[in-house]
Design a protein around this motif. Structure first.
Motif, PDB file in Angstrom:
ATOM      1  N   ASP A  43      -1.852  -9.874   1.302  1.00 55.87           N
ATOM      2  CA  ASP A  43      -3.367  -9.634   0.606  1.00 55.87           C
ATOM      3  C   ASP A  43      -4.041  -8.471   1.149  1.00 55.87           C
ATOM      4  N   TYR A  44      -3.913  -8.042   2.508  1.00 56.22           N
ATOM      5  CA  TYR A  44      -4.633  -7.063   3.264  1.00 56.22           C
ATOM      6  C   TYR A  44      -3.826  -5.696   2.923  1.00 56.22           C
ATOM      7  N   THR A  45      -2.437  -5.877   2.928  1.00 50.52           N
ATOM      8  CA  THR A  45      -1.752  -4.756   2.370  1.00 50.52           C
ATOM      9  C   THR A  45      -1.772  -4.072   1.081  1.00 50.52           C
ATOM     10  N   ALA A  46      -2.152  -5.224  -0.031  1.00 45.02           N
ATOM     11  CA  ALA A  46      -2.602  -4.924  -1.218  1.00 45.02           C
ATOM     12  C   ALA A  46      -3.827  -4.243  -1.509  1.00 45.02           C
ATOM     13  N   ALA A  47      -4.820  -4.526  -0.519  1.00 45.82           N
ATOM     14  CA  ALA A  47      -6.191  -3.910  -0.496  1.00 45.82           C
ATOM     15  C   ALA A  47      -5.900  -2.493  -0.277  1.00 45.82           C
ATOM     16  N   PHE A  48      -5.331  -2.090   0.806  1.00 45.03           N
ATOM     17  CA  PHE A  48      -4.981  -0.542   0.908  1.00 45.03           C
ATOM     18  C   PHE A  48      -4.340  -0.207  -0.187  1.00 45.03           C
ATOM     19  N   ASP A  49      -3.385  -0.629  -0.730  1.00 45.81           N
ATOM     20  CA  ASP A  49      -2.745  -0.199  -1.925  1.00 45.81           C
ATOM     21  C   ASP A  49      -3.720   0.089  -3.187  1.00 45.81           C
ATOM     22  N   ARG A  50      -4.617  -0.851  -3.209  1.00 47.26           N
ATOM     23  CA  ARG A  50      -5.398  -0.674  -4.402  1.00 47.26           C
ATOM     24  C   ARG A  50      -6.176   0.487  -4.228  1.00 47.26           C
ATOM     25  N   LEU A  51      -6.771   0.573  -3.005  1.00 47.39           N
ATOM     26  CA  LEU A  51      -7.644   1.505  -2.678  1.00 47.39           C
ATOM     27  C   LEU A  51      -6.893   3.110  -2.730  1.00 47.39           C
ATOM     28  N   GLU A  52      -5.601   2.998  -2.382  1.00 44.16           N
ATOM     29  CA  GLU A  52      -5.061   4.296  -2.448  1.00 44.16           C
ATOM     30  C   GLU A  52      -4.857   4.907  -3.816  1.00 44.16           C
ATOM     31  N   ALA A  53      -4.380   3.720  -4.719  1.00 40.16           N
ATOM     32  CA  ALA A  53      -4.264   4.233  -6.218  1.00 40.16           C
ATOM     33  C   ALA A  53      -5.611   4.442  -6.889  1.00 40.16           C
ATOM     34  N   GLN A  94     -11.402   5.585   0.710  1.00 40.74           N
ATOM     35  CA  GLN A  94     -10.510   4.633   0.811  1.00 40.74           C
ATOM     36  C   GLN A  94     -10.857   3.839   2.137  1.00 40.74           C
ATOM     37  N   ILE A  95     -11.293   4.531   3.267  1.00 46.14           N
ATOM     38  CA  ILE A  95     -11.813   3.678   4.302  1.00 46.14           C
ATOM     39  C   ILE A  95     -12.914   2.975   4.236  1.00 46.14           C
ATOM     40  N   LEU A  96     -13.910   3.575   3.769  1.00 43.61           N
ATOM     41  CA  LEU A  96     -15.069   2.643   3.336  1.00 43.61           C
ATOM     42  C   LEU A  96     -14.844   1.622   2.252  1.00 43.61           C
ATOM     43  N   GLY A  97     -13.629   1.734   1.439  1.00 41.76           N
ATOM     44  CA  GLY A  97     -13.377   0.691   0.707  1.00 41.76           C
ATOM     45  C   GLY A  97     -12.752  -0.467   1.383  1.00 41.76           C
ATOM     46  N   LEU A  98     -11.824  -0.029   2.348  1.00 42.69           N
ATOM     47  CA  LEU A  98     -11.454  -1.045   3.319  1.00 42.69           C
ATOM     48  C   LEU A  98     -12.471  -1.780   3.956  1.00 42.69           C
ATOM     49  N   ALA A 111       6.282 -15.815  13.523  1.00 40.28           N
ATOM     50  CA  ALA A 111       4.926 -15.540  12.832  1.00 40.28           C
ATOM     51  C   ALA A 111       3.871 -14.744  13.956  1.00 40.28           C
ATOM     52  N   ARG A 112       4.106 -14.662  15.131  1.00 34.83           N
ATOM     53  CA  ARG A 112       3.287 -13.794  15.890  1.00 34.83           C
ATOM     54  C   ARG A 112       3.846 -12.500  15.904  1.00 34.83           C
ATOM     55  N   ARG A 113       5.109 -12.386  15.686  1.00 37.67           N
ATOM     56  CA  ARG A 113       5.839 -10.862  15.790  1.00 37.67           C
ATOM     57  C   ARG A 113       5.375 -10.529  14.265  1.00 37.67           C
ATOM     58  N   LEU A 114       5.226 -11.361  13.060  1.00 44.10           N
ATOM     59  CA  LEU A 114       4.499 -10.763  11.851  1.00 44.10           C
ATOM     60  C   LEU A 114       3.183 -10.086  12.101  1.00 44.10           C
ATOM     61  N   ILE A 115       2.369 -10.934  12.696  1.00 46.99           N
ATOM     62  CA  ILE A 115       1.076 -10.546  12.818  1.00 46.99           C
ATOM     63  C   ILE A 115       1.072  -9.292  13.470  1.00 46.99           C
ATOM     64  N   GLU A 116       1.528  -9.110  14.542  1.00 46.07           N
ATOM     65  CA  GLU A 116       1.633  -7.940  15.271  1.00 46.07           C
ATOM     66  C   GLU A 116       2.298  -6.740  14.384  1.00 46.07           C
ATOM     67  N   ASP A 117       3.218  -6.864  13.817  1.00 50.03           N
ATOM     68  CA  ASP A 117       3.561  -5.716  12.989  1.00 50.03           C
ATOM     69  C   ASP A 117       2.810  -5.096  11.803  1.00 50.03           C
ATOM     70  N   HIS A 118       2.042  -6.448  11.484  1.00 47.59           N
ATOM     71  CA  HIS A 118       1.009  -6.278  10.145  1.00 47.59           C
ATOM     72  C   HIS A 118      -0.007  -5.160  10.678  1.00 47.59           C
ATOM     73  N   LYS A 119      -0.348  -5.814  11.889  1.00 48.83           N
ATOM     74  CA  LYS A 119      -1.581  -5.031  12.451  1.00 48.83           C
ATOM     75  C   LYS A 119      -1.033  -3.616  12.899  1.00 48.83           C
ATOM     76  N   ALA A 120      -0.044  -3.469  13.356  1.00 45.95           N
ATOM     77  CA  ALA A 120       0.429  -1.990  13.752  1.00 45.95           C
ATOM     78  C   ALA A 120       0.542  -1.192  12.565  1.00 45.95           C
ATOM     79  N   ASP A 121       0.958  -1.845  11.391  1.00 45.08           N
ATOM     80  CA  ASP A 121       1.164  -0.926  10.218  1.00 45.08           C
ATOM     81  C   ASP A 121      -0.233  -0.624   9.604  1.00 45.08           C
ATOM     82  N   GLN A 122      -1.146  -1.474   9.709  1.00 45.64           N
ATOM     83  CA  GLN A 122      -2.606  -1.233   9.386  1.00 45.64           C
ATOM     84  C   GLN A 122      -3.043  -0.146  10.148  1.00 45.64           C
ATOM     85  N   ALA A 123      -3.006  -0.195  11.362  1.00 52.09           N
ATOM     86  CA  ALA A 123      -3.425   0.983  12.383  1.00 52.09           C
ATOM     87  C   ALA A 123      -2.718   2.342  11.863  1.00 52.09           C
TER      88      ALA A 123
END
Length: 202
Positions: free
Chosen positions: A72-82, A91-95, A127-139
């Motif tokens: 859901d968070y990744t999709a928000a990035f994608d929608r703003l980019e599109a 895009q930053i303000l939209g996030l 699940a912990r690794r998933l969260i850390e990977d997700h946060k790193a990708d967001q960063a």
């Protein structure tokens, strides 16, 4: 939602979606550790045997739930980019607006990532690794946007904005600050203006 309405909605979902829907509700409300597989099966109006046909373990179910939240968070990035491909500032303000608009739900249920990290001390947990990977990708994505926006020190700018976004979620969850969403937007705008001015001066 009353019981009859929920039963009608649940009956229309395939078993796997019913299980995920029930897990999301119970994990968000009661926490991962407090919720057993039987409670999830009961809420999904199915059986433990059926649940295990779709998810080999409870950990696998937790991981899949968090994967959906992360998407859901990744999709928000994608929608703003599109929507604003040539406007990284927007895009930053939209996030920031996406996070601000979700604070009311977080104030009642808490951030699923923050709550889950607290319950998953083992960094090897999938699940912990998933969260850390997700946060790193967001960063990484936020840093790239800051660079494209011409901000001075894009790494530091992204860190500042991340601190604001995540701090706002914690503050909304614990009720320590009022008008969190409005203040979040003002602070992010200030970071963008200040670092844009530095870039211009250079």
């Amino acid at each position: 939602m009353d019981r009859a309405s929920r039963q009608s909605r649940v009956a229309k979902l395939p078993p796997r979606e019913r299980i995920l829907d029930a897990a999301e509700e119970l994990f968000a409300r009661e926490g991962i550790k407090a919720v057993g597989v039987q409670a999830i099966a009961d809420r999904a109006e199915t059986t433990k045997m059926a649940l295990y046909r779709h998810f080999a373990t409870k950990d696998a179910l937790v991981e899949q739930w968090l994967r959906i939240v992360a998407a859901d968070y990744t999709a928000a990035f994608d929608r703003l980019e599109a929507a604003h491909p040539d406007d990284p500032r927007t895009q930053i303000l939209g996030l920031a607006r996406f996070i601000a608009d979700g604070l009311s739900e977080i104030s009642h249920r808490g951030c699923p990532f923050i709550n889950s990290i607290a319950e998953l001390p083992d960094r090897a947990h999938p699940a912990r690794r998933l969260i850390e990977d997700h946060k790193a990708d967001q960063a990484r994505r936020l840093t790239a946007l800051c660079a494209r926006a011409g901000l001075a020190g894009p790494d530091e700018a992204a860190a500042e904005i991340t601190f604001v976004l995540e701090g706002a979620q914690v503050s909304a969850q614990n009720g320590s600050i009022d008008q969190v969403g409005e203040r979040l937007m003002r602070i992010v705008e200030t970071v963008l203006d200040r670092r844009s001015a530095r870039g211009t001066a250079l």
